[in-house]
Scaffold this motif. Structure first.
Motif, PDB file in Angstrom:
ATOM      1  N   ALA A  22       0.867  -1.181   0.000  1.00 57.65           N
ATOM      2  CA  ALA A  22       0.000   0.000   0.000  1.00 57.65           C
ATOM      3  C   ALA A  22       0.899   1.225   0.000  1.00 57.65           C
ATOM      4  N   THR A  23       1.062   1.859  -1.139  1.00 59.48           N
ATOM      5  CA  THR A  23       1.950   3.006  -1.245  1.00 59.48           C
ATOM      6  C   THR A  23       1.288   4.213  -0.611  1.00 59.48           C
ATOM      7  N   ILE A  24       1.969   4.841   0.299  1.00 61.39           N
ATOM      8  CA  ILE A  24       1.428   5.965   1.037  1.00 61.39           C
ATOM      9  C   ILE A  24       1.921   7.283   0.451  1.00 61.39           C
ATOM     10  N   LEU A  25       3.152   7.357   0.079  1.00 62.62           N
ATOM     11  CA  LEU A  25       3.756   8.597  -0.388  1.00 62.62           C
ATOM     12  C   LEU A  25       4.507   8.304  -1.673  1.00 62.62           C
ATOM     13  N   GLU A  26       4.116   8.960  -2.759  1.00 63.15           N
ATOM     14  CA  GLU A  26       4.773   8.739  -4.040  1.00 63.15           C
ATOM     15  C   GLU A  26       6.127   9.432  -4.052  1.00 63.15           C
ATOM     16  N   MET A  27       7.140   8.690  -4.368  1.00 63.84           N
ATOM     17  CA  MET A  27       8.501   9.206  -4.486  1.00 63.84           C
ATOM     18  C   MET A  27       9.157   8.439  -5.622  1.00 63.84           C
ATOM     19  N   PRO A  28      10.354   8.820  -6.024  1.00 60.96           N
ATOM     20  CA  PRO A  28      11.063   8.012  -7.025  1.00 60.96           C
ATOM     21  C   PRO A  28      11.105   6.557  -6.577  1.00 60.96           C
ATOM     22  N   ALA A  29      11.069   5.642  -7.515  1.00 67.06           N
ATOM     23  CA  ALA A  29      10.931   4.213  -7.218  1.00 67.06           C
ATOM     24  C   ALA A  29      11.904   3.716  -6.152  1.00 67.06           C
ATOM     25  N   ARG A  30      13.138   4.192  -6.164  1.00 67.49           N
ATOM     26  CA  ARG A  30      14.104   3.694  -5.183  1.00 67.49           C
ATOM     27  C   ARG A  30      13.915   4.303  -3.804  1.00 67.49           C
ATOM     28  N   LYS A  31      13.142   5.369  -3.664  1.00 66.10           N
ATOM     29  CA  LYS A  31      12.987   6.034  -2.379  1.00 66.10           C
ATOM     30  C   LYS A  31      11.541   6.052  -1.907  1.00 66.10           C
ATOM     31  N   ARG A  32      10.726   5.152  -2.405  1.00 61.28           N
ATOM     32  CA  ARG A  32       9.320   5.110  -2.052  1.00 61.28           C
ATOM     33  C   ARG A  32       9.156   4.617  -0.610  1.00 61.28           C
ATOM     34  N   LEU A  33       8.371   5.330   0.140  1.00 60.99           N
ATOM     35  CA  LEU A  33       8.053   4.914   1.503  1.00 60.99           C
ATOM     36  C   LEU A  33       6.723   4.170   1.463  1.00 60.99           C
ATOM     37  N   THR A  34       6.702   2.993   2.013  1.00 61.81           N
ATOM     38  CA  THR A  34       5.478   2.197   1.977  1.00 61.81           C
ATOM     39  C   THR A  34       5.219   1.546   3.317  1.00 61.81           C
ATOM     40  N   GLU A  47       5.293   7.174  25.439  1.00 57.90           N
ATOM     41  CA  GLU A  47       4.204   6.323  24.969  1.00 57.90           C
ATOM     42  C   GLU A  47       3.433   6.994  23.829  1.00 57.90           C
ATOM     43  N   ILE A  48       3.159   8.275  23.962  1.00 51.76           N
ATOM     44  CA  ILE A  48       2.441   8.997  22.906  1.00 51.76           C
ATOM     45  C   ILE A  48       3.268   8.969  21.616  1.00 51.76           C
ATOM     46  N   THR A  49       4.548   9.234  21.724  1.00 57.23           N
ATOM     47  CA  THR A  49       5.426   9.233  20.548  1.00 57.23           C
ATOM     48  C   THR A  49       5.481   7.849  19.908  1.00 57.23           C
ATOM     49  N   THR A  50       5.662   6.821  20.717  1.00 60.59           N
ATOM     50  CA  THR A  50       5.729   5.451  20.190  1.00 60.59           C
ATOM     51  C   THR A  50       4.417   5.081  19.506  1.00 60.59           C
ATOM     52  N   GLY A  51       3.300   5.413  20.135  1.00 56.73           N
ATOM     53  CA  GLY A  51       2.002   5.124  19.534  1.00 56.73           C
ATOM     54  C   GLY A  51       1.825   5.822  18.199  1.00 56.73           C
ATOM     55  N   LEU A  52       2.189   7.094  18.123  1.00 57.53           N
ATOM     56  CA  LEU A  52       2.043   7.848  16.880  1.00 57.53           C
ATOM     57  C   LEU A  52       2.963   7.317  15.785  1.00 57.53           C
ATOM     58  N   VAL A  53       4.170   6.927  16.136  1.00 55.05           N
ATOM     59  CA  VAL A  53       5.105   6.360  15.156  1.00 55.05           C
ATOM     60  C   VAL A  53       4.515   5.083  14.560  1.00 55.05           C
ATOM     61  N   LEU A  54       3.918   4.256  15.399  1.00 56.28           N
ATOM     62  CA  LEU A  54       3.313   3.014  14.903  1.00 56.28           C
ATOM     63  C   LEU A  54       2.100   3.288  14.019  1.00 56.28           C
ATOM     64  N   LEU A  55       1.339   4.303  14.343  1.00 50.20           N
ATOM     65  CA  LEU A  55       0.120   4.613  13.594  1.00 50.20           C
ATOM     66  C   LEU A  55       0.376   5.360  12.290  1.00 50.20           C
ATOM     67  N   ALA A  56       1.485   6.050  12.193  1.00 54.40           N
ATOM     68  CA  ALA A  56       1.777   6.857  10.999  1.00 54.40           C
ATOM     69  C   ALA A  56       2.131   5.944   9.828  1.00 54.40           C
ATOM     70  N   PRO A  57       1.324   5.950   8.774  1.00 57.56           N
ATOM     71  CA  PRO A  57       1.566   5.019   7.660  1.00 57.56           C
ATOM     72  C   PRO A  57       2.818   5.326   6.853  1.00 57.56           C
ATOM     73  N   PHE A  58       3.340   6.526   6.959  1.00 60.62           N
ATOM     74  CA  PHE A  58       4.545   6.880   6.210  1.00 60.62           C
ATOM     75  C   PHE A  58       5.827   6.526   6.939  1.00 60.62           C
ATOM     76  N   VAL A  59       5.732   6.065   8.176  1.00 64.11           N
ATOM     77  CA  VAL A  59       6.916   5.665   8.934  1.00 64.11           C
ATOM     78  C   VAL A  59       7.284   4.237   8.539  1.00 64.11           C
ATOM     79  N   PRO A  60       8.514   4.024   8.082  1.00 63.33           N
ATOM     80  CA  PRO A  60       8.930   2.679   7.671  1.00 63.33           C
ATOM     81  C   PRO A  60       8.830   1.669   8.816  1.00 63.33           C
ATOM     82  N   ALA A  61       8.626   0.423   8.451  1.00 64.17           N
ATOM     83  CA  ALA A  61       8.490  -0.652   9.439  1.00 64.17           C
ATOM     84  C   ALA A  61       9.702  -0.737  10.359  1.00 64.17           C
ATOM     85  N   GLY A  62      10.889  -0.493   9.811  1.00 63.96           N
ATOM     86  CA  GLY A  62      12.096  -0.583  10.640  1.00 63.96           C
ATOM     87  C   GLY A  62      12.128   0.440  11.756  1.00 63.96           C
ATOM     88  N   LEU A  63      11.741   1.670  11.444  1.00 71.17           N
ATOM     89  CA  LEU A  63      11.712   2.716  12.465  1.00 71.17           C
ATOM     90  C   LEU A  63      10.611   2.440  13.488  1.00 71.17           C
TER      91      LEU A  63
END
Length: 161
Positions: free
Chosen positions: A7-19, A80-96
């Motif tokens: 599910a692509t969230i933010l369109e960027m050049p193919a090598r830098k796409r955040l999903t 806790e608020i920061t961690t929760g928001l990071v998990l909920l933000a769809p543009f944040v990579p899975a690794g982060l």
């Protein structure tokens, strides 16, 4: 097929796409919402709540004893608020997101393991008082899963390049 797996969230050049992979959505949503809610509840916590949470944390991690209980509760709430928001933000990579959740939940699991009253004698299994904290192990598993997922994606990407 791509829409199911990616599910692509933010369109960027193919090598830098955040999903955000759809397969990570349920665990990120459930965990992120739970942690965000917990942090929001603590933000305006009472002095009694601050003292209780600070006491448990400082018994497991003595370095925390020098921190004022209300300040500790506010810092914990912000984390806790920061961690929760990071998990909920769809543009944040899975690794982060996985790193944030693994760090947060790892400290809770460490507190559980360092507090003998939360466990049955000579055991890792929880006492009645430790059941609520022992359940945080599922968050550690989700965080590690997100990290592994990101590592697998990077490995596949590097082989394709």
């Amino acid at each position: 097929m791509d829409i199911i797996e990616d599910a692509t969230i933010l369109e960027m050049p193919a090598r830098k796409r955040l999903t955000m992979k759809l397969r990570t959505l349920p665990s990120r949503l459930a965990t992120g919402a739970y942690i965000l809610h917990s942090g929001l509840q603590k933000w305006s916590g009472s002095p009694e709540q601050a003292t209780g949470i600070h006491g448990m944390a400082s018994n497991a991690f003595p370095v925390l004893k020098s921190i004022d209980a209300p300040k500790f509760l506010r810092a914990l709430s912000a984390a806790e608020i920061t961690t929760g928001l990071v998990l909920l933000a769809p543009f944040v990579p899975a690794g982060l997101a996985g790193a944030a959740l693994t760090g947060f939940s790892g400290s809770l699991v460490a507190m559980y393991l360092r507090t003998p009253s939360l466990r049955k004698p000579a055991s890792i299994w929880p006492s009645p008082q430790g059941i609520a904290v022992s359940k945080d192990i599922w968050m550690l598993g989700i965080g590690l899963g997100l990290l592994i997922d990101e590592a697998g994606e990077r490995r596949r990407s590097s082989k394709a390049a």
